[in-house]
Design a protein around this motif. Structure first.
Motif, PDB file in Angstrom:
ATOM      1  N   ILE A  17     -52.452 -33.423  95.618  1.00 17.99           N
ATOM      2  CA  ILE A  17     -51.335 -34.210  96.140  1.00 17.99           C
ATOM      3  C   ILE A  17     -51.186 -33.837  97.604  1.00 17.99           C
ATOM      4  O   ILE A  17     -50.852 -32.695  97.943  1.00 17.99           O
ATOM      5  CB  ILE A  17     -50.030 -33.919  95.371  1.00 17.99           C
ATOM      6  N   PHE A  18     -51.480 -34.800  98.463  1.00 17.51           N
ATOM      7  CA  PHE A  18     -51.441 -34.564  99.908  1.00 17.51           C
ATOM      8  C   PHE A  18     -50.258 -35.324 100.496  1.00 17.51           C
ATOM      9  O   PHE A  18     -50.120 -36.536 100.286  1.00 17.51           O
ATOM     10  CB  PHE A  18     -52.747 -35.039 100.556  1.00 17.51           C
ATOM     11  N   SER A  19     -49.395 -34.593 101.203  1.00 18.09           N
ATOM     12  CA  SER A  19     -48.208 -35.213 101.794  1.00 18.09           C
ATOM     13  C   SER A  19     -48.132 -34.882 103.269  1.00 18.09           C
ATOM     14  O   SER A  19     -48.592 -33.817 103.704  1.00 18.09           O
ATOM     15  CB  SER A  19     -46.945 -34.706 101.073  1.00 18.09           C
ATOM     16  N   CYS A  20     -47.563 -35.788 104.030  1.00 21.14           N
ATOM     17  CA  CYS A  20     -47.507 -35.611 105.484  1.00 21.14           C
ATOM     18  C   CYS A  20     -46.286 -36.328 106.036  1.00 21.14           C
ATOM     19  O   CYS A  20     -45.957 -37.435 105.609  1.00 21.14           O
ATOM     20  CB  CYS A  20     -48.787 -36.168 106.109  1.00 21.14           C
ATOM     21  N   ASN A  21     -45.612 -35.701 107.002  1.00 16.10           N
ATOM     22  CA  ASN A  21     -44.408 -36.282 107.596  1.00 16.10           C
ATOM     23  C   ASN A  21     -44.670 -36.956 108.943  1.00 16.10           C
ATOM     24  O   ASN A  21     -43.716 -37.417 109.587  1.00 16.10           O
ATOM     25  CB  ASN A  21     -43.327 -35.210 107.783  1.00 16.10           C
ATOM     26  N   TYR A  22     -45.926 -36.993 109.371  1.00 18.26           N
ATOM     27  CA  TYR A  22     -46.252 -37.647 110.642  1.00 18.26           C
ATOM     28  C   TYR A  22     -46.047 -39.154 110.477  1.00 18.26           C
ATOM     29  O   TYR A  22     -46.700 -39.802 109.661  1.00 18.26           O
ATOM     30  CB  TYR A  22     -47.698 -37.329 111.012  1.00 18.26           C
ATOM     31  N   ARG A  23     -45.141 -39.725 111.256  1.00 15.57           N
ATOM     32  CA  ARG A  23     -44.703 -41.102 111.028  1.00 15.57           C
ATOM     33  C   ARG A  23     -45.803 -42.128 111.314  1.00 15.57           C
ATOM     34  O   ARG A  23     -45.759 -43.244 110.803  1.00 15.57           O
ATOM     35  CB  ARG A  23     -43.452 -41.397 111.868  1.00 15.57           C
ATOM     36  N   LYS A  24     -46.808 -41.770 112.115  1.00 17.73           N
ATOM     37  CA  LYS A  24     -47.895 -42.695 112.432  1.00 17.73           C
ATOM     38  C   LYS A  24     -49.164 -42.373 111.638  1.00 17.73           C
ATOM     39  O   LYS A  24     -50.255 -42.827 111.980  1.00 17.73           O
ATOM     40  CB  LYS A  24     -48.211 -42.643 113.926  1.00 17.73           C
ATOM     41  N   PHE A  25     -49.024 -41.610 110.588  1.00 18.11           N
ATOM     42  CA  PHE A  25     -50.195 -41.137 109.857  1.00 18.11           C
ATOM     43  C   PHE A  25     -50.921 -42.279 109.142  1.00 18.11           C
ATOM     44  O   PHE A  25     -50.307 -43.158 108.530  1.00 18.11           O
ATOM     45  CB  PHE A  25     -49.784 -40.088 108.823  1.00 18.11           C
ATOM     46  N   ARG A  26     -52.248 -42.241 109.235  1.00 21.32           N
ATOM     47  CA  ARG A  26     -53.117 -43.143 108.482  1.00 21.32           C
ATOM     48  C   ARG A  26     -54.258 -42.310 107.921  1.00 21.32           C
ATOM     49  O   ARG A  26     -54.915 -41.573 108.651  1.00 21.32           O
ATOM     50  CB  ARG A  26     -53.686 -44.265 109.386  1.00 21.32           C
ATOM     51  N   LEU A  27     -54.491 -42.460 106.639  1.00 19.05           N
ATOM     52  CA  LEU A  27     -55.552 -41.673 106.019  1.00 19.05           C
ATOM     53  C   LEU A  27     -56.903 -42.160 106.523  1.00 19.05           C
ATOM     54  O   LEU A  27     -57.172 -43.369 106.580  1.00 19.05           O
ATOM     55  CB  LEU A  27     -55.482 -41.788 104.502  1.00 19.05           C
ATOM     56  N   ASP A  28     -57.749 -41.221 106.890  1.00 16.78           N
ATOM     57  CA  ASP A  28     -59.061 -41.532 107.460  1.00 16.78           C
ATOM     58  C   ASP A  28     -59.920 -42.291 106.441  1.00 16.78           C
ATOM     59  O   ASP A  28     -59.983 -41.928 105.257  1.00 16.78           O
ATOM     60  CB  ASP A  28     -59.758 -40.226 107.871  1.00 16.78           C
ATOM     61  N   GLU A  29     -60.604 -43.353 106.901  1.00 16.44           N
ATOM     62  CA  GLU A  29     -61.428 -44.192 106.027  1.00 16.44           C
ATOM     63  C   GLU A  29     -62.538 -43.400 105.352  1.00 16.44           C
ATOM     64  O   GLU A  29     -62.954 -43.706 104.241  1.00 16.44           O
ATOM     65  CB  GLU A  29     -62.045 -45.343 106.836  1.00 16.44           C
ATOM     66  N   ARG A  30     -63.026 -42.352 106.024  1.00 16.41           N
ATOM     67  CA  ARG A  30     -64.104 -41.554 105.442  1.00 16.41           C
ATOM     68  C   ARG A  30     -63.643 -40.879 104.148  1.00 16.41           C
ATOM     69  O   ARG A  30     -64.417 -40.718 103.206  1.00 16.41           O
ATOM     70  CB  ARG A  30     -64.572 -40.493 106.451  1.00 16.41           C
ATOM     71  N   LEU A  31     -62.373 -40.484 104.102  1.00 13.81           N
ATOM     72  CA  LEU A  31     -61.839 -39.864 102.890  1.00 13.81           C
ATOM     73  C   LEU A  31     -61.687 -40.898 101.776  1.00 13.81           C
ATOM     74  O   LEU A  31     -61.955 -40.611 100.605  1.00 13.81           O
ATOM     75  CB  LEU A  31     -60.489 -39.216 103.196  1.00 13.81           C
ATOM     76  N   ILE A  32     -61.276 -42.092 102.161  1.00 13.01           N
ATOM     77  CA  ILE A  32     -61.111 -43.165 101.177  1.00 13.01           C
ATOM     78  C   ILE A  32     -62.461 -43.545 100.568  1.00 13.01           C
ATOM     79  O   ILE A  32     -62.567 -43.831  99.371  1.00 13.01           O
ATOM     80  CB  ILE A  32     -60.435 -44.385 101.826  1.00 13.01           C
ATOM     81  N   ASP A  33     -63.501 -43.510 101.405  1.00 13.38           N
ATOM     82  CA  ASP A  33     -64.844 -43.843 100.916  1.00 13.38           C
ATOM     83  C   ASP A  33     -65.406 -42.750 100.003  1.00 13.38           C
ATOM     84  O   ASP A  33     -66.124 -43.049  99.040  1.00 13.38           O
ATOM     85  CB  ASP A  33     -65.803 -44.043 102.091  1.00 13.38           C
ATOM     86  N   GLU A  34     -65.075 -41.474 100.296  1.00 12.62           N
ATOM     87  CA  GLU A  34     -65.697 -40.360  99.575  1.00 12.62           C
ATOM     88  C   GLU A  34     -64.967 -39.995  98.292  1.00 12.62           C
ATOM     89  O   GLU A  34     -65.588 -39.548  97.330  1.00 12.62           O
ATOM     90  CB  GLU A  34     -65.773 -39.134 100.485  1.00 12.62           C
ATOM     91  N   PHE A  35     -63.637 -40.169  98.280  1.00  9.90           N
ATOM     92  CA  PHE A  35     -62.854 -39.711  97.128  1.00  9.90           C
ATOM     93  C   PHE A  35     -62.066 -40.854  96.503  1.00  9.90           C
ATOM     94  O   PHE A  35     -61.900 -41.927  97.088  1.00  9.90           O
ATOM     95  CB  PHE A  35     -61.889 -38.598  97.560  1.00  9.90           C
TER      96      PHE A  35
END
Length: 743
Positions: free
Chosen positions: A678-696
């Motif tokens: 479970i990964f959480s982040c408070n950075y308001r402009k955060f976008r998960l990197d596409e490489r992570l979406i492709d791999e996991f």
């Protein structure tokens, strides 16, 4: 003559006062102690009356331009040592050295001074030389080197000026005489004593070997500490010693004690250990004050009202603390009990508690009026001073507070405050039923709903408010910003019914580096709040955040729901609230990692508060990325909630947007093939990197992790469930061979 009185840390002001009373002039604090001018009479007087100085040196010579070891020898050779020693007198040399590049070993300075003294005496006494006796010399010289500045001294008092001579044995934890006197000096008891209106009653309920009580008895009876036993001062062997003058100063001291002998002195000393009381009685007898102290074997934690001396008085005490006693859990219970006993049985008393662990004082659960810092054998300690209100005084304070509140609430709100009040009332009407239904007692009730009142307001247990003002832009007039803050506080008090004294206000700004972990205050006042059947410690004053991220409440609930039988890892664990929920949910084991010792200790306390103290719960102070690369354990459930940015001392800068791929891949190395991150982040402009979406296997679960009280801000955090992709095994099909019939 110029003298130098050496001092332990944080005592120079006391020694300055002692020098002044002895008749010294030109008194000033310098590195390591106090320097003053005095004639021989004042120097004698100081040596026998000082309660806190550790040694007195007589200045001989100074040189501000010593560049190397040869310069040190040549400068030392010019001093007329023959005025102090001859071939029939033994001597030794001590040294203090700092900031000196030409000395690899500080003892070499003493050796060169010894050589210079011997060579000088040989020259003056036709080749004869004095003998060096390191153990019991007639005269001791001292050289102090600080950079290019050198000062030479002769020992005037002898070493251990604070040693009164009454110690025959000791308990496990020994309080030095000079430290005991510094605690007494800082106390209200000493201030009252010096008003000359009689000797106030004194109690030490943890007396140990009796040092505090004995030193107080010496003080109250005007006995010069330097005359407690027959001691041989170093100045007896110096050529400047004047025996007649010395006898005059001694008589002066005895006269003062004689005048005080009829004082009514009431000092009580208790300890739970009969052996300690026996030692303390022996020490008091050797100090000739045993008739002034009532020693008793008593357990302070179990005393009743009838055990307390009838008249109000003063407590000065040094209870055990963990650095010395090594039993932290029991000590917390002890200090909590100390606070309860003092609060309930000692109304009208003044209390001074010496403690080497500041966090233990928080368990006393009383707010000190003031504190002092002292040093005990290299341990930095706090003296916390309290006044214990009587029941009558407490009732009067309550009545005055009620009256002030009624007067304040009777005043009409300003137009702006009324607007804020209306909004808060509307929010509460909407929130309270839903929070009650979910059994949530800590939640957000306002988050910059009106731009001109830019703050976040959190309600805790219907008792406390954390009002976090967002720093106004530079274009906003400071007075206007302050006025609006005051209006928001007025509105909050009326809308919530929480007393103004329990509305804690802070300003939120971007924190960098170690400032993320720095204390903003030092009240060490913690409160217990509830969440989903668990308890957390919160602090509303000392840190930027209270200790609980309220927006993560749904995430913690989810962790509790899925933690059963799992190995749980909490990265950037903060105060360990997620770890508590994992343990509560039945986690097989938990590991909590954070770079801050402060927050990690807080996490331990939160776990202890909920009864999770077993060997399957681990806490590591470490950079989280480094921890992931340095360890090899596997986990079934990982919670990772990194800061947006961090550049703490001693570790690499961290930027969650830049470093997300490296961090999440490192987490996945430790995640069981069937596990969940479970990964959480408070950075308001955060976008998960596409490489992570492709791999996991990534699932954005943000909407389900934002509670009803945070629905207005869908960017309060982003949350993802990340798993390893399932590997589908395929097998090659064998060709089917069919027989062909011949026609």
């Amino acid at each position: 003559m110029i003298f130098f009185a050496t001092s332990a840390l944080y005592m120079n002001d006391i020694i300055e006062e002692e020098a002044r009373k002895a008749g010294a002039t030109d008194i000033r604090t310098v590195s390591g102690g106090v320097e003053f001018s005095a004639d021989l009479a004042a120097a004698y007087r100081f040596c026998i009356t000082s309660r806190t100085a550790t040694r007195v040196l007589l200045g001989l010579f100074q040189d501000e331009d010593v560049q190397n070891i040869d310069d040190l020898y040549e400068a030392s050779l010019q001093i007329p040592w023959e005025e102090w020693v001859n071939p029939n007198i033994t001597f030794s040399v001590t040294e203090t050295v700092k900031n000196v590049s030409y000395l690899r070993n500080s003892h070499f300075a003493a050796i060169k001074l010894k050589d210079a003294i011997v060579d000088r005496i040989r020259e003056k006494f036709e080749g004869e030389r004095p003998q060096v006796d390191k153990e019991d010399s007639d005269v001791v010289f001292h050289v102090h080197i600080d950079g290019e500045a050198v000062a030479w001294y002769v020992d005037f008092s002898g070493r251990g000026l604070y040693r009164r001579g009454y110690r025959a044995a000791q308990t496990d934890a020994v309080l030095s005489e000079y430290l005991a006197c510094s605690v007494i000096y800082r106390s209200e008891w000493r201030k009252t004593l010096e008003k000359g209106e009689g000797v106030p009653l004194l109690l030490d309920p943890f007396c140990g070997s009796g040092t505090l009580a004995i030193e107080a008895a010496l003080w109250a009876s005007d006995q010069a500490p330097g005359l407690v036993s027959s001691r041989k001062f170093a100045f007896f062997n110096l050529p400047i010693h004047d025996e007649a003058l010395w006898e005059q100063i001694v008589d002066e001291a005895w006269d003062a004690a004689e005048k005080a002998k009829d004082r009514e002195i009431s000092i009580h000393a208790w300890d739970i250990d009969p052996k300690a009381i026996a030692i303390a009685k022996k020490h008091a007898k050797l100090a000739h004050v045993d008739h002034l102290i009532d020693f008793q074997v008593k357990d302070f934690t179990t005393i009743k009202a009838e055990d307390v001396p009838q008249q109000a008085g003063y407590i000065i005490t040094d209870p055990p603390y963990g650095i010395r006693m090594q039993n932290d859990v029991d000590l917390k219970i002890l200090y909590r009990k100390i606070g309860q006993q003092i609060s309930s049985l000692f109304g009208g008393w003044y209390v001074a508690i010496l403690c080497g662990q500041q966090d233990l004082l928080s368990y006393v659960d009383m707010k000190p009026d003031r504190t002092n810092t002292v040093n005990n054998g290299g341990i930095t300690c706090q003296i916390a001073h309290y006044y214990v209100f009587t029941e009558e005084e407490r009732q009067q304070m309550i009545e005055r507070a009620i009256q002030r509140k009624a007067e304040r609430l009777a005043l009409p709100l300003s137009e702006g405050a009324q607007m804020a009040y209306n909004r808060l009332v509307k929010n509460l009407a909407n929130l309270r039923p839903k929070m009650a239904e979910q059994q949530v007692t800590c939640y957000r009730i306002y988050d910059a709903d009106m731009p001109e009142y830019s703050a976040a307001i959190d309600l805790y247990e219907e008792k406390y408010i954390s009002l976090q003002e967002y720093a106004p832009p530079a274009t906003i007039d400071a007075e206007d910003a302050l006025r609006r803050l005051g209006e928001l506080i007025d509105a909050t008090e009326r809308a919530t019914g929480v007393d103004r004294e329990r509305i804690y206000v802070r300003q939120r700004t971007i924190q960098k580096g170690e400032k993320q972990y720095e204390k903003m205050a030092s009240t060490d006042k913690f409160y217990i709040v509830n969440e989903s059947g668990a308890k957390y410690l919160v602090n509303f004053t000392d840190y930027l955040d209270t200790g609980v991220f309220l927006d993560h409440r749904p995430i913690r609930t989810e962790i509790a729901n899925i933690a059963q039988g799992k190995r749980f890892l909490n990265l950037f664990c903060y105060t360990g609230t997620a770890t508590v929920q994992a343990a509560k949910g039945g986690a097989l084991s938990t590991v909590s990692v954070d770079a801050s010792a402060t927050y990690l200790d807080w996490a331990v306390k939160n776990m202890e508060l909920n009864g999770f103290t077993g060997m399957n719960h681990f806490f590591y102070r470490s950079d989280c990325l480094q921890f992931l690369f340095d360890t090899f354990d596997r986990y079934d459930l990982i919670f990772c909630d990194p800061p947006t940015f961090s550049n703490g001392t001693g570790r690499d800068n961290f930027d969650v947007d830049r470093d997300q791929v490296r961090l999440i891949k490192a987490c996945m190395m430790h995640l069981d093939p069937k596990g969940t991150l479970i990964f959480s982040c408070n950075y308001r402009k955060f976008r998960l990197d596409e490489r992570l979406i492709d791999e996991f296997d990534v699932q954005d679960i943000t909407p389900s992790t934002i509670g009803f009280d945070f629905e207005r801000d869908q960017k309060i955090h982003y949350t993802f469930q990340i798993r390893h992709r399932a590997v589908v095994k395929t097998t090659k099909s064998k060709p089917v061979v069919r027989a062909i019939r011949k026609k």
